[in-house]
Design a protein around this motif. Structure first.
Motif, PDB file in Angstrom:
ATOM      1  N   THR A  59       3.304   2.372  -1.124  1.00 33.45           N
ATOM      2  CA  THR A  59       3.260   3.709  -0.928  1.00 33.45           C
ATOM      3  C   THR A  59       3.360   4.068   0.748  1.00 33.45           C
ATOM      4  O   THR A  59       3.871   5.462   0.960  1.00 33.45           O
ATOM      5  CB  THR A  59       2.234   4.662  -1.377  1.00 33.45           C
ATOM      6  N   ILE A  60       3.296   3.176   1.573  1.00 32.52           N
ATOM      7  CA  ILE A  60       3.697   3.366   2.798  1.00 32.52           C
ATOM      8  C   ILE A  60       5.153   3.492   3.014  1.00 32.52           C
ATOM      9  O   ILE A  60       5.510   4.409   4.117  1.00 32.52           O
ATOM     10  CB  ILE A  60       3.542   1.845   3.662  1.00 32.52           C
ATOM     11  N   LEU A  61       5.999   3.083   2.329  1.00 33.97           N
ATOM     12  CA  LEU A  61       7.403   3.494   2.157  1.00 33.97           C
ATOM     13  C   LEU A  61       7.593   4.954   2.302  1.00 33.97           C
ATOM     14  O   LEU A  61       8.218   5.570   3.071  1.00 33.97           O
ATOM     15  CB  LEU A  61       8.079   2.883   1.311  1.00 33.97           C
ATOM     16  N   ALA A 121       2.021   8.256  10.241  1.00 33.90           N
ATOM     17  CA  ALA A 121       2.200   8.004   8.855  1.00 33.90           C
ATOM     18  C   ALA A 121       1.947   6.260   8.756  1.00 33.90           C
ATOM     19  O   ALA A 121       1.208   5.476   7.849  1.00 33.90           O
ATOM     20  CB  ALA A 121       3.525   8.265   8.394  1.00 33.90           C
ATOM     21  N   TRP A 122       2.502   5.477   9.782  1.00 37.42           N
ATOM     22  CA  TRP A 122       2.229   4.114   9.751  1.00 37.42           C
ATOM     23  C   TRP A 122       0.681   3.612   9.712  1.00 37.42           C
ATOM     24  O   TRP A 122       0.481   2.748   8.892  1.00 37.42           O
ATOM     25  CB  TRP A 122       2.848   3.291  10.885  1.00 37.42           C
ATOM     26  N   ILE A 123       0.018   4.487  10.305  1.00 38.41           N
ATOM     27  CA  ILE A 123      -1.415   4.144  10.509  1.00 38.41           C
ATOM     28  C   ILE A 123      -2.178   4.295   8.825  1.00 38.41           C
ATOM     29  O   ILE A 123      -3.208   3.699   8.560  1.00 38.41           O
ATOM     30  CB  ILE A 123      -2.188   5.039  11.333  1.00 38.41           C
ATOM     31  N   ASP A 124      -1.432   5.180   8.014  1.00 37.95           N
ATOM     32  CA  ASP A 124      -2.192   5.602   6.614  1.00 37.95           C
ATOM     33  C   ASP A 124      -1.816   4.633   5.805  1.00 37.95           C
ATOM     34  O   ASP A 124      -2.178   4.762   4.642  1.00 37.95           O
ATOM     35  CB  ASP A 124      -1.566   7.160   6.268  1.00 37.95           C
ATOM     36  N   ALA A 125      -1.327   3.334   6.153  1.00 36.66           N
ATOM     37  CA  ALA A 125      -0.967   2.125   5.079  1.00 36.66           C
ATOM     38  C   ALA A 125      -2.308   1.781   4.303  1.00 36.66           C
ATOM     39  O   ALA A 125      -3.581   1.873   4.947  1.00 36.66           O
ATOM     40  CB  ALA A 125      -0.647   0.841   5.897  1.00 36.66           C
ATOM     41  N   ASN A 126      -2.315   1.734   2.941  1.00 40.13           N
ATOM     42  CA  ASN A 126      -3.496   1.297   2.137  1.00 40.13           C
ATOM     43  C   ASN A 126      -3.631   0.077   1.453  1.00 40.13           C
ATOM     44  O   ASN A 126      -2.282  -0.425   1.199  1.00 40.13           O
ATOM     45  CB  ASN A 126      -4.058   2.711   1.503  1.00 40.13           C
TER      46      ASN A 126
END
Length: 211
Positions: free
Chosen positions: A79-81, A108-113
């Motif tokens: 979902t990072i994409l 947005a990049w920081i929100d990677a899970n």
């Protein structure tokens, strides 16, 4: 955006783009369509052409990053994409400047899970609503960028704490120069060019739609 994104994804009948990282580009529609609808209701003259152009751009952003990066191997959810693509496109739809788009994308990049909920014994409903949550958060980041929220200029390059260092196999993360998020235009794939040729923003010589 959460509701629309979840409805699109829930039955798992989405399209699939298979590369270094498999993903579902149509996931982006949840954020883009919802944002365009809200903007239109508030007096902005957006049309379905704007939605489709935005979706093309999101497909290109997601696809270019997925071609070079296996996020599953890094333990990061794909979902990072959609996070990166939706943040960029929605900020643009809102009339964001280049700097505002960069600010939204860097956040947005920081929100990677983590992707641990996609496999047993942790698989559950979250697998179906994860992208709804992702696109909703990126619409919020786009709105924040539009009112002055700052980004993180070295989110992918800082020596300590950057995405490329937090991720376990960080050295693998690559963003192709031709797909740098700061670019002023996005190249259409050959399969989409015929659909783009009727667009007044289409540049036949460069094969691009200008932002």
């Amino acid at each position: 955006a959460f509701d629309t994104g979840t409805l699109i994804r829930w039955l798992d009948y989405n399209d699939t783009f298979t590369a270094a990282q498999g993903s579902h580009p149509s996931d982006n529609l949840g954020g883009i369509l919802t944002a365009a609808d809200a903007l239109s209701r508030s007096g902005n003259s957006l049309t379905m052409l704007d939605v489709l152009e935005g979706l093309v751009k999101a497909y290109e952003i997601q696809g270019r990053i997925a071609i070079e990066n296996d996020f599953n191997a890094m333990g990061i959810d794909h979902t990072i994409l959609s996070r990166v693509a939706v943040a960029a496109v929605v900020t643009h739809l809102m009339g964001g400047t280049r700097d505002e788009i960069i600010n939204a994308v860097s956040n947005a990049w920081i929100d990677a899970n983590l992707r641990v909920y996609r496999e047993a014994p942790n698989a559950g409903w979250r697998k179906s609503w994860a992208v709804g949550n992702a696109v909703a958060e990126e619409v919020r980041l786009a709105r924040m960028a539009m009112v002055g929220e700052k980004g993180c200029p070295t989110v992918l390059t800082a020596k300590n704490g950057a995405s490329t260092h937090v991720i376990a196999t960080a050295s693998r993360l690559r963003v192709s120069e031709c797909m740098a998020i700061t670019s002023s235009r996005i190249r259409c794939s050959s399969s989409l060019r015929r659909a783009c040729t009727g667009n007044p923003r289409w540049n036949a010589r460069s094969g691009c739609i200008r932002w």
